[in-house]
Design an enzyme around this catalytic site. Structure first.
Site, PDB file in Angstrom:
ATOM      1  N   GLU A   1      33.596  61.271   9.441  1.00 31.24           N
ATOM      2  CA  GLU A   1      32.921  61.563   8.175  1.00 31.24           C
ATOM      3  C   GLU A   1      33.699  60.772   7.138  1.00 31.24           C
ATOM      4  O   GLU A   1      34.866  61.062   6.888  1.00 31.24           O
ATOM      5  CB  GLU A   1      33.015  63.076   7.943  1.00 31.24           C
ATOM      6  CG  GLU A   1      32.240  63.544   6.740  1.00 31.24           C
ATOM      7  CD  GLU A   1      32.871  64.805   6.152  1.00 31.24           C
ATOM      8  OE1 GLU A   1      33.143  65.745   6.898  1.00 31.24           O
ATOM      9  OE2 GLU A   1      33.114  64.798   4.935  1.00 31.24           O
TER      10      GLU A   1
ATOM     11  N   CYS B   1      34.331  65.872  -0.214  1.00 23.41           N
ATOM     12  CA  CYS B   1      33.438  64.863   0.348  1.00 23.41           C
ATOM     13  C   CYS B   1      32.006  65.062  -0.134  1.00 23.41           C
ATOM     14  O   CYS B   1      31.207  64.152  -0.075  1.00 23.41           O
ATOM     15  CB  CYS B   1      33.494  64.907   1.875  1.00 23.41           C
ATOM     16  SG  CYS B   1      33.396  66.587   2.518  1.00 23.41           S
TER      17      CYS B   1
END
Lengths: 503, 503
Positions: free
Chosen positions: A244, A281
């Site tokens: 990710e 994120c």
């Protein structure tokens, strides 16, 4: 061998020496030791016990863990208390996933000598663990995406031993939590080495290149993640790399939403882009806001509601944030509605900021930097004069973890469906009338999206995260007594199965 | 621009000029045209109609297709008739998969404001098609693993348009079958460009590098597949590369099996390693046979039962086969129980062969070439003097599509379970008392295995092959009318769903 130091981001001072950086032979030893535990993890009930015991031990040591994590990250006790609860919930959720066994994806097709176009043998398929999983801790979640986090929990649930690369922003927390996981393993009758820990920059590539590493889970930057992804792909035997990396997390505010909910949307955005000081994120990094008075009101509310300064996780991150804001603010047509920058509250403190730009200019392709994630408390507000302008910006975006839309009360059906579908093409999760920060641990969660949000089509949060660490094996015409119990005719373990097409 | 010629392997003579090799702009045009059809493929019922119509049109044109494929490949009308039936069955099976919708993997978690550790929003997840899939045809299956094969069928079922790279061994068959698929699309009310076709060596890399290519399905050699895998990983935006590259497909014959079923095992092995003249990805390429009289009897039976010569698919393949046999036969300790080699029956003809070696020598690590696939009708028989020797060889093997064991009647329980489990660690499919050739199209099939068998953990045969072309998307707190119908509260399309943990 360099020392691994725990540093207080509030003072910039080292707190303690935690360990030595792992040498290549340390990484090799950790991976081999982990690999040797693979057979011990074969029993799903034991894995569930390990995960629940780990949660209990983390809670037991919670006070020290939270104090240490706060001292190393300055994320605050409230946030870290919540993160520990989330982490323990996640461990227990994966214990249930391991026990239930639906992830084994058992499919049985009985033999059929009369089948067309050819006779069919007896076929029985389920999934087996890949082997040692290398987990890369995230800077911004010292618990939930680090040593005891989702990658570790899902890998252990799948039956895979884990070697974690500690993040240099919280080595002491990493050691404490690894100790809890290893103690939990022993309590569950497993070798402690089902979880290993390594430190230091060079341990990362060593871990990815190790012949016994079978898969990688990574949460971090595009640059670091891409380099490790490329290493994983270039191995003599390539391995899955579930990374990710980075996400802009676009937010669209419609004219109607701005006109009716300016104050609430502004306050919500301010809270979301500054949560954890923007070190998320899923921070909303680009907001498409209508030009004109209604949009102005939203922007005013964002600026008004933005919280004061605080310290970022480390000096490198702070420098990247300040550089990133500076170069973005210097682009033609970009203004600072709220000036982000240095602050004297603490050595690593920064003030949050809001940049603005015309959507037309952003869509022109000359402002590529504004379409890259800037980690930290800043968001870019692009003002659109028409839906065409708005959609032109959406058309230039890379892949995202999330895409959000704020709608008016009259837009809960009809044409907005097209906009929602468009956002689904850009991201792994679409949020309506909410904020992307806050990733629920639930079976339906998808935390992952088109590159660079992820390097694979998987999720790193939610029950299906376990799918990353498994591969299917099919047994053909195998006598019942030689089959793994999950595939035997009488289903002694009671796992969910699809037999001859019927679930 | 070079010509693409169809060649008769029985004579080595060109049959006809089929097309021009695709230039970069041809590949670009094909991918863009395919990408433009993505929205048209949104309806699963239409996809099912396309797949069934394709099967019907392939059957309608069966005579010409089989004649053309036979003329280009020399695989024979019997085999090709079976392959066409299998291909049409597969298309219809994927029509059912598309209609049933289980592959959408719908998970719905309703909102729960009281959830611990945090309130839960409404979350609804399903899977969406990735986009254009590049399919690389296999030399050895002009139908089932080529233009109308499993990759194409599963991609279309998933809602992904396809551009196929034709294999140079059967370009005329590729054109004929692509025409059938495109006609089927138009009959189903879809644009013909849901299936595109490109030719020529350089079209492969162009296809993998194209920005609109979203995933790759490949069946072929380790060298070619690895090169394309590396290209896919090195793209600015890496994409999934599902490649089936190479496999040794080990077979273990136990002492008890050899002692009781020597003739049957020998005949079965001869038929399996020479089926399609050994041009099968699941050809048994390594047989672990006991030393001594019982094993000798099996070996004698293999040699006796081996069928005569025939032409391979192309001159390059024939040269690689002859070179491969020659260099293997020259290794110390390797003998030829049956000498493979050239034959004068036809320009491309070869005779099948059986090499033997002592298992102890093979396990020593000096005979690495014997552990690599040699495409064509040859198998290596390694004679073991003890179970330890046998297991030492198993310990040196790379990943495989299949691993087979022949057991005695007294070994259907007990210690053989350990051997079966060991084989499961080496391969995607374990076969007991049978042969790996013949890959059943069924939900439980797994056709894929550890590298170099596959570059991913997926299968290229069976219902779950559809999973390769999808990614999950989650909708958070999205008004019902704005959701895709698969996720609406009243489930208007009746798809299988897991709601609040209950399937």
């Amino acid at each position: 061998m360099s020392d691994v130091l725990s540093v207080d981001p509030r003072t910039g001072e080292p707190r303690e020496r935690v360990a030595a950086e792992s040498a290549p032979q340390d990484v090799d030893r950790a991976v081999r030791a982990a690999a040797a535990t693979l057979p011990a993890l074969a029993d799903r009930a034991v894995r569930a016990d390990l995960l629940r015991t780990a949660a209990a031990l983390l809670e037991e040591g919670g006070e020290e863990i939270i104090a240490t994590a706060d001292a190393e990250t300055a994320l605050g006790r409230v946030r870290l208390t919540g993160e520990l609860a989330r982490t323990c919930y996640q461990l227990r959720a994966f214990a249930e996933v391991a026990e239930a066994g639906a992830f084994l994806d058992v499919i049985i097709d009985h033999a059929d000598p009369d089948a067309r176009p050819a006779p069919r043998p007896d076929l029985r398929r389920y999934k087996v663990p890949l082997g040692v999983v290398a987990v890369f801790s995230a800077s911004n979640f010292p618990l939930a995406f680090s040593v005891p986090g989702g990658d570790t929990a899902s890998a252990l649930a799948a039956g895979c031993p884990v070697v974690v690369k500690a993040h240099p922003d919280h080595p002491a927390t990493s050691v404490l939590t690894a100790r809890a996981l290893r103690a939990a393993a022993e309590k569950a009758g497993l070798p402690a080495d089902v979880v290993g820990l390594v430190h230091g920059f060079s341990a990362g590539p060593e871990l990815v290149r190790h012949p016994l590493t079978a898969a990688v889970g990574f949460t971090g930057s595009v640059r670091g993640g891409r380099a490790l992804h490329d290493l994983a792909a270039a191995r003599p035997r390539p391995i899955p790399f579930h990374g990710e990396l980075g996400s802009l997390n676009p937010v669209v505010v419609t004219e109607q939403a701005a006109a009716t909910r300016a104050a609430a949307i502004g306050a919500g955005l301010a809270a979301s882009y500054t949560q954890g000081l923007g070190q998320f994120c899923v921070k909303p990094g680009l907001v498409l806001l209508p030009a004109g008075a209604a949009g102005d009101a939203v922007l005013d509310a964002v600026v008004t509601a933005t919280v004061p300064a605080g310290p970022l996780l480390d000096p490198r991150m702070r420098a990247a944030f300040l550089d990133g804001v500076r170069s973005r603010a210097a682009l033609p047509g970009v203004a600072q509605a709220l000036a982000a920058g240095e602050d004297e509250a603490a050595p690593l403190a920064v003030r949050p900021g809001v940049l603005t730009v015309a959507a037309g200019q952003l869509a022109a392709g000359t402002h590529a930097e504004l379409l890259e994630e800037c980690f930290g408390p800043v968001t870019v507000v692009a003002r659109y004069g028409s839906e065409a302008e708005r959609d032109a910006v959406l058309g230039t975006l890379p892949g995202n973890l999330t895409a959000t839309v704020h709608l008016g009360a009259g837009e809960r059906e009809g044409a907005a469906a097209g906009l929602v579908a468009r956002l689904a093409g850009l991201a792994g999760r679409v949020v309506v009338d909410g904020w992307p920060t806050g990733v629920t641990v639930a079976p339906a969660m998808q935390h992952g999206g088109p590159y660079p949000a992820s390097t694979s089509t998987s999720t790193s949060v939610g029950s299906t995260a376990i799918e990353r660490w498994l591969r299917p094996v099919c047994f053909q015409d195998t006598p019942d007594a030689l089959l793994p119990p999950e595939l035997r005719e009488d289903n002694p373990l009671g796992v969910p199965r699809r037999v001859d097409g019927v679930a």
